[in-house]
Design an enzyme around this catalytic site. Structure first.
Site, PDB file in Angstrom:
ATOM      1  CG  ASP A   1      -4.974 -24.012  14.825  1.00 45.91           C
ATOM      2  OD1 ASP A   1      -5.437 -22.924  15.303  1.00 45.91           O
ATOM      3  OD2 ASP A   1      -5.448 -25.090  15.372  1.00 45.91           O
ATOM      4  N   GLY A   2      -2.797 -22.315  14.392  1.00 43.86           N
ATOM      5  CA  GLY A   2      -1.363 -22.179  15.226  1.00 43.86           C
ATOM      6  C   GLY A   2      -0.847 -20.290  15.149  1.00 43.86           C
TER       7      GLY A   2
ATOM      8  CG  HIS B   1      -4.151 -13.997  14.952  1.00 41.91           C
ATOM      9  ND1 HIS B   1      -5.233 -14.976  14.923  1.00 41.91           N
ATOM     10  CD2 HIS B   1      -5.178 -13.214  16.575  1.00 41.91           C
ATOM     11  CE1 HIS B   1      -5.311 -15.407  15.924  1.00 41.91           C
ATOM     12  NE2 HIS B   1      -5.688 -14.285  16.650  1.00 41.91           N
TER      13      HIS B   1
ATOM     14  CG  LEU C   1      -8.967 -18.903  -6.167  1.00 40.90           C
ATOM     15  CD1 LEU C   1      -8.691 -20.768  -6.626  1.00 40.90           C
ATOM     16  CD2 LEU C   1      -7.415 -18.657  -5.800  1.00 40.90           C
TER      17      LEU C   1
ATOM     18  NE  ARG D   1      -6.889 -27.517  13.738  1.00 37.46           N
ATOM     19  CZ  ARG D   1      -7.684 -27.485  14.636  1.00 37.46           C
ATOM     20  NH1 ARG D   1      -8.768 -28.567  14.081  1.00 37.46           N
ATOM     21  NH2 ARG D   1      -7.798 -26.391  14.773  1.00 37.46           N
TER      22      ARG D   1
ATOM     23  CG  LEU E   1     -13.776 -31.140  10.732  1.00 36.64           C
ATOM     24  CD1 LEU E   1     -12.475 -31.033   8.770  1.00 36.64           C
ATOM     25  CD2 LEU E   1     -14.772 -32.152   9.690  1.00 36.64           C
TER      26      LEU E   1
END
Ligand code: IPE
Ligand code: IPE
Ligand code: MG
Length: 235
Positions: free
Chosen positions: A14-15, A31, A125, A178, A185
């Site tokens: 986020d951010g 983005h 992974l 986060r 959440l």
């Protein structure tokens, strides 16, 4: 004593918007930078021996954003899928998507399927992107499936229900990170993170470095997880 590296890490990236706005740039620039960070963190997770990395990239609620911004995010996604396959193969990363992909544009859906199939046998992974993902939506989809398959109510256990979710067969997240200072959440893996450890940081996602990722893991490793019991040796 330090605990082991988390097997499954979830990140709410986020951010991006604020990062760009602070610099007088369009949100799309945030983005773009965010995609670079995601690549770096995937690489770091792979080299640390994390088994599953879940990246929250686009929530089901994010469909409410302006069309332009959705277009930018879908464009970045398309671009990334087109260019990342080689890296996924080289780094033995299995790519997956969590969420209601029926809402994604057709050409992106088919790119996702191609990438999932091509990387299905990579075992270092699992990097999965939550796209058009909502935890409640995921639970509803699982309930519908259980009813459709006429599963006897008594057969429904936590394990069976977990196996009907998008994260089927995976360990629950040990650690949820986060960025951007928000303490919520936002509908990310609510069933799976029932006993996760949380790490919140004010850093905006485009500034989140490999070092901060290591710091989050270090913090996790110093924690005591009790799962409702008491410390061994306590009378
Ligand atoms: C996270 O950054 C990326 C997505 C939700 C797609 P935001 O776009 O939410 O950035 P802020 O929270 O507005 O700064
Ligand atoms: C959550 O971020 C979704 C992603 C990071 C993809 P948002 O920025 O959409 O969440 P809210 O609206 O602040 O809860
Ligand atoms: Mg946000």
């Amino acid at each position: 004593m330090k605990r082991a590296i988390p097997r499954h890490i979830g990140i709410i990236m986020d951010g991006n918007g604020r990062w760009a706005e602070m610099r007088g740039l369009p949100r799309s620039e945030g983005h773009k930078r965010g995609v670079e960070r995601a690549k770096e963190i995937m690489e770091a997770a792979g080299s640390l021996g994390v088994e599953v990395l879940s990246l929250y990239a686009f929530s089901i609620e994010n469909w409410r954003r302006p069309e332009d911004e959705i277009g930018v995010i879908m464009g970045l996604l398309e671009n990334t899928l087109k260019h990342q396959l080689e890296t996924f193969m080289l780094e033995k990363i299995r790519f997956r998507v969590l969420g209601d992909r029926s809402r994604l544009p057709e050409h992106i859906r088919s790119l996702i399927e191609i990438t999932e199939q091509a990387t299905a046998h990579n075992s270092r992974l699992t990097a999965q992107f939550a796209l058009s993902y909502g935890g409640r939506d995921e639970i509803i989809r699982a309930v519908r499936r259980a009813i459709r398959e006429r599963i006897e109510p008594e057969r429904i256990t936590e394990a069976l229900f977990s196996s009907m979710l998008d994260t089927e067969g995976q360990p629950d997240p040990d650690l949820i990170v986060r960025t951007s200072g928000e303490l919520r959440l936002s509908n990310f893996l609510p069933w799976q993170s029932a006993y996760a450890e949380f790490y919140f940081t004010g850093t905006l996602w485009p500034d989140f470095t490999r070092q901060e990722f290591l710091d989050a893991i270090h913090d996790y490793r110093m924690r005591e997880r009790r799962f409702g019991t008491v410390k061994p040796g306590v009378q």
